[in-house]
Design an enzyme around this catalytic site. Sequence first.
Site, short mmCIF file in Angstrom:
data_model
loop_
_atom_site.label_atom_id
_atom_site.label_comp_id
_atom_site.label_asym_id
_atom_site.label_seq_id
_atom_site.Cartn_x
_atom_site.Cartn_y
_atom_site.Cartn_z
N ASP A 34 -13.14 14.57 -4.98
CA ASP A 34 -12.89 15.80 -5.84
C ASP A 34 -14.35 15.82 -6.80
O ASP A 34 -15.28 14.76 -6.51
CB ASP A 34 -11.69 15.67 -6.81
N ASP A 87 -3.38 4.12 -1.75
CA ASP A 87 -4.20 4.68 -1.09
C ASP A 87 -4.44 6.16 -0.86
O ASP A 87 -3.84 6.90 0.03
CB ASP A 87 -4.06 4.08 0.36
N LYS A 131 1.00 -1.32 -0.04
CA LYS A 131 -0.01 -0.05 -0.03
C LYS A 131 0.89 1.14 -0.07
O LYS A 131 1.65 1.55 0.95
CB LYS A 131 -0.84 -0.16 1.09
N LYS A 181 -7.10 8.22 -1.28
CA LYS A 181 -8.72 8.29 -0.66
C LYS A 181 -8.97 9.78 -1.55
O LYS A 181 -9.43 10.93 -0.93
CB LYS A 181 -8.31 8.96 0.65
N ARG A 232 3.63 -0.23 10.45
CA ARG A 232 4.77 -0.31 11.09
C ARG A 232 5.27 -1.62 11.70
O ARG A 232 6.72 -1.87 11.74
CB ARG A 232 4.49 0.64 12.36
N THR A 259 -11.49 7.03 10.90
CA THR A 259 -11.49 6.74 12.12
C THR A 259 -10.90 7.79 12.75
O THR A 259 -11.29 7.69 14.25
CB THR A 259 -10.67 5.43 12.32
#
Length: 228
Positions: free
Chosen positions: A63, A58, A31, A60, A207, A114
Amino acid sequence: MADLAIALDLPNAARALGVVDAVGPEATWYKLGPVLFVAEGPTLVRELVERGKRVFLDLKWHDIPNTVAGAVAAAGALGVTLATVHLSGGARMLAAAAGARRDGLRLVGVGVLTSLGAAEYADIVGRPVEDLAREQCRLVERGMAAGLDGFVTAAAEAPALRRVAGPDALLVVPGIRRADDAAADHNRIATPAMAIRAGADLLVVGRPVTEASDAREAVRAIREEMAR
Ligand code: C5P
């Protein structure tokens, strides 16, 4: 069968490709988010595709319909396998995005971020909101109507979303940590086994892999927990 995408939230291509080399054949999906994409752009996407990897871009998108459709078409031409759009972009934006898919590119929708709490979300939409999970399901219905391929969701909400989105929707679940990993900045985390039980199709892990001293071993351990 569910798979695993490694989130390359790293500042440059050298660091990102270092992780890809270290993980080797243990992972196919990677990703790329806005930080790395703005820094390194399509060259890195092409490099990953040439190495036989699947790129989950990714960014997002949110527009006007014409612009998002153009971004989707460009991503498809670049060899991207999966990309994200905001469900709050509206029905016409979502339909334009879905209509611009080419070359095996799939599109998943992002609903309520989130990072937002109920009060902040209510302030954005200008009405009282008590249940963000219900908002998420409402937005997912819009995404389904527009023909999206799936949705990004926390593991906890995946079963409810699955009921709305149906068996064929691709559920992408970030916030994954093995039992002994640090939670870092996530409010809600799930172990790989919990995410699988909740119906995840693609787990996103950053991570715990990119910061591991042995990235390949970290992926192997996550896969082991996925199979439990
Ligand atoms: O390093 P970590 O495993 O926390 O990375 C999770 C990845 O998933 C990050 O790239 C983050 O931007 C993404 N994410 C997301 N939606 C969320 C939570 C995390 O896209 N709700």
